[in-house]
Design a protein around this motif. Structure first.
Motif, PDB file in Angstrom:
ATOM      1  N   LYS A   1       1.021  -1.196  -0.454  1.00  0.00           N
ATOM      2  CA  LYS A   1      -0.216   0.488   0.544  1.00  0.00           C
ATOM      3  C   LYS A   1       1.008   1.127  -0.081  1.00  0.00           C
ATOM      4  N   CYS A   2       0.215   2.485  -0.451  1.00  0.00           N
ATOM      5  CA  CYS A   2       1.461   3.470  -0.654  1.00  0.00           C
ATOM      6  C   CYS A   2       0.888   4.292   0.680  1.00  0.00           C
ATOM      7  N   PRO A   3       2.195   4.477   1.026  1.00  0.00           N
ATOM      8  CA  PRO A   3       1.814   5.219   2.530  1.00  0.00           C
ATOM      9  C   PRO A   3       1.733   6.848   2.542  1.00  0.00           C
ATOM     10  N   THR A   4       0.760   7.086   0.573  1.00  0.00           N
ATOM     11  CA  THR A   4       0.771   8.622   0.792  1.00  0.00           C
ATOM     12  C   THR A   4      -0.555   8.634   0.159  1.00  0.00           C
ATOM     13  N   ASN A   5      -0.958   7.351  -0.084  1.00  0.00           N
ATOM     14  CA  ASN A   5      -2.144   7.761  -1.034  1.00  0.00           C
ATOM     15  C   ASN A   5      -1.687   7.883  -2.364  1.00  0.00           C
ATOM     16  N   ALA A   6      -0.561   7.627  -2.821  1.00  0.00           N
ATOM     17  CA  ALA A   6      -0.724   8.517  -4.351  1.00  0.00           C
ATOM     18  C   ALA A   6      -1.287   8.154  -5.634  1.00  0.00           C
ATOM     19  N   ILE A   7      -1.188   6.555  -4.917  1.00  0.00           N
ATOM     20  CA  ILE A   7      -2.199   5.652  -6.080  1.00  0.00           C
ATOM     21  C   ILE A   7      -3.593   5.873  -6.607  1.00  0.00           C
ATOM     22  N   LEU A   8      -3.889   6.888  -7.553  1.00  0.00           N
ATOM     23  CA  LEU A   8      -5.750   7.067  -7.394  1.00  0.00           C
ATOM     24  C   LEU A   8      -6.167   5.483  -8.066  1.00  0.00           C
ATOM     25  N   PRO A   9      -7.503   5.951  -7.853  1.00  0.00           N
ATOM     26  CA  PRO A   9      -8.644   4.820  -7.331  1.00  0.00           C
ATOM     27  C   PRO A   9      -8.480   3.901  -8.477  1.00  0.00           C
ATOM     28  N   GLU A  10      -8.446   4.864 -10.252  1.00  0.00           N
ATOM     29  CA  GLU A  10      -8.253   4.578 -11.317  1.00  0.00           C
ATOM     30  C   GLU A  10      -6.842   4.275 -11.935  1.00  0.00           C
ATOM     31  N   GLY A  11      -6.079   4.177 -11.028  1.00  0.00           N
ATOM     32  CA  GLY A  11      -4.973   3.350 -11.520  1.00  0.00           C
ATOM     33  C   GLY A  11      -3.529   4.191 -11.456  1.00  0.00           C
ATOM     34  N   THR A  12      -3.769   5.921 -11.328  1.00  0.00           N
ATOM     35  CA  THR A  12      -3.317   6.445 -12.107  1.00  0.00           C
ATOM     36  C   THR A  12      -1.948   7.127 -10.484  1.00  0.00           C
ATOM     37  N   ILE A  13      -0.853   7.816 -11.046  1.00  0.00           N
ATOM     38  CA  ILE A  13      -0.390   8.331  -9.520  1.00  0.00           C
ATOM     39  C   ILE A  13      -0.453   9.538  -9.384  1.00  0.00           C
ATOM     40  N   ASP A  14      -0.331  10.549  -8.544  1.00  0.00           N
ATOM     41  CA  ASP A  14      -0.327  11.807  -8.257  1.00  0.00           C
ATOM     42  C   ASP A  14       1.427  11.923  -7.653  1.00  0.00           C
ATOM     43  N   ALA A  15       1.381  12.456  -8.625  1.00  0.00           N
ATOM     44  CA  ALA A  15       3.177  12.760  -8.317  1.00  0.00           C
ATOM     45  C   ALA A  15       3.582  13.989  -7.604  1.00  0.00           C
ATOM     46  N   ASN A  16       2.577  15.068  -6.591  1.00  0.00           N
ATOM     47  CA  ASN A  16       2.988  15.516  -5.689  1.00  0.00           C
ATOM     48  C   ASN A  16       2.489  14.877  -4.702  1.00  0.00           C
ATOM     49  N   LEU A  17       2.533  13.556  -4.571  1.00  0.00           N
ATOM     50  CA  LEU A  17       2.553  12.594  -3.305  1.00  0.00           C
ATOM     51  C   LEU A  17       3.383  11.578  -3.569  1.00  0.00           C
ATOM     52  N   CYS A  18       3.816  11.169  -4.449  1.00  0.00           N
ATOM     53  CA  CYS A  18       4.889  10.508  -4.379  1.00  0.00           C
ATOM     54  C   CYS A  18       6.310   9.969  -4.087  1.00  0.00           C
ATOM     55  N   LEU A  19       6.628   9.347  -3.026  1.00  0.00           N
ATOM     56  CA  LEU A  19       7.439   9.489  -2.627  1.00  0.00           C
ATOM     57  C   LEU A  19       9.093   9.457  -3.333  1.00  0.00           C
ATOM     58  N   SER A  20       8.748   8.691  -3.721  1.00  0.00           N
ATOM     59  CA  SER A  20       9.709   9.025  -5.247  1.00  0.00           C
ATOM     60  C   SER A  20       9.992   9.932  -5.932  1.00  0.00           C
ATOM     61  N   TRP A  21       8.534  10.634  -6.214  1.00  0.00           N
ATOM     62  CA  TRP A  21       9.136  11.483  -7.119  1.00  0.00           C
ATOM     63  C   TRP A  21       9.299  12.800  -6.044  1.00  0.00           C
ATOM     64  N   VAL A  22       9.105  12.945  -4.991  1.00  0.00           N
ATOM     65  CA  VAL A  22       9.033  14.264  -3.845  1.00  0.00           C
ATOM     66  C   VAL A  22      10.346  14.337  -3.495  1.00  0.00           C
ATOM     67  N   ALA A  23      11.924  13.429  -3.255  1.00  0.00           N
ATOM     68  CA  ALA A  23      12.294  12.332  -2.924  1.00  0.00           C
ATOM     69  C   ALA A  23      13.549  12.703  -3.610  1.00  0.00           C
ATOM     70  N   GLN A  24      13.576  12.852  -5.046  1.00  0.00           N
ATOM     71  CA  GLN A  24      14.113  13.478  -6.430  1.00  0.00           C
ATOM     72  C   GLN A  24      13.918  14.690  -6.621  1.00  0.00           C
ATOM     73  N   SER A  25      13.039  15.628  -6.002  1.00  0.00           N
ATOM     74  CA  SER A  25      12.175  16.816  -6.961  1.00  0.00           C
ATOM     75  C   SER A  25      13.468  18.032  -6.503  1.00  0.00           C
ATOM     76  N   THR A  26      13.387  19.299  -6.775  1.00  0.00           N
ATOM     77  CA  THR A  26      14.345  20.276  -6.454  1.00  0.00           C
ATOM     78  C   THR A  26      13.355  21.144  -5.193  1.00  0.00           C
ATOM     79  N   ASN A  27      12.367  20.696  -5.133  1.00  0.00           N
ATOM     80  CA  ASN A  27      11.480  21.266  -4.302  1.00  0.00           C
ATOM     81  C   ASN A  27      11.903  20.998  -3.494  1.00  0.00           C
ATOM     82  N   ASP A  28      11.130  21.753  -1.649  1.00  0.00           N
ATOM     83  CA  ASP A  28      10.886  20.895  -0.835  1.00  0.00           C
ATOM     84  C   ASP A  28      10.602  20.085  -0.298  1.00  0.00           C
ATOM     85  N   ILE A  29      10.570  19.477   0.113  1.00  0.00           N
ATOM     86  CA  ILE A  29       9.715  18.065   0.811  1.00  0.00           C
ATOM     87  C   ILE A  29       8.463  18.773   1.301  1.00  0.00           C
ATOM     88  N   PRO A  30       7.520  18.042   0.913  1.00  0.00           N
ATOM     89  CA  PRO A  30       5.982  19.303   1.479  1.00  0.00           C
ATOM     90  C   PRO A  30       6.031  18.889   3.060  1.00  0.00           C
TER      91      PRO A  30
END
Length: 149
Positions: A1-30
């Protein structure tokens, strides 16, 4: 199970919630995702583990990969940029800038270090250092430790 619920019901991923995306971004970690990062310096991949289409065992046992190498939290906060890049040579690191790895390490410190750990002296140096992004994440970690007491 995704710890941030980044996997949406239709099977897509909300990158703004995806820890892999967030940890590799240049933004602050929310702030709302920092605790979910736990002790993962480079992301999460829970979705990869549960996906039946992945051959995860084959991918993770590549004998030529340095990704399996363990790196101490203290090393991520104290080693030179060049050394971190050499250790993490196979990782995607945004702009090949180790400060993003250090940002993640500072969040991990706030998630896992006991309040009497000697590494807090290094976190405090980042909290008052010249890099605003690292200082903000270090201060969050210090607050986490303080709030646990």
């Amino acid at each position: 199970k995704c710890p941030t619920n980044a996997i949406l019901p239709e099977g897509t991923i909300d990158a703004n919630l995806c820890l892999s995306w967030v940890a590799q971004s240049t933004n602050d970690i929310p702030i709302e995702l920092r605790e979910a990062l736990g002790d993962k310096v480079y992301g999460c991949d829970e979705c990869q583990d549960i996906c039946p289409h992945n051959k995860i065992q084959i991918r993770r046992t590549n004998k030529d990969s340095s990704n399996a190498q363990f790196i101490e939290l203290e090393q991520l906060l104290t080693l030179s940029d060049e050394t971190i890049l050499e250790i993490a040579r196979e990782w995607y690191i945004a702009k090949r800038d180790p400060r993003y790895i250090r940002r993640n390490a500072l969040v991990i410190a706030g998630n896992i270090l006991p309040d009497d750990h000697p590494l807090w002296s290094i976190v405090k140096q980042y909290a008052s250092g010249p890099d605003a992004m690292l200082a903000e994440h270090a201060n969050w970690s210090l607050k986490q430790a303080n709030d646990r007491n």
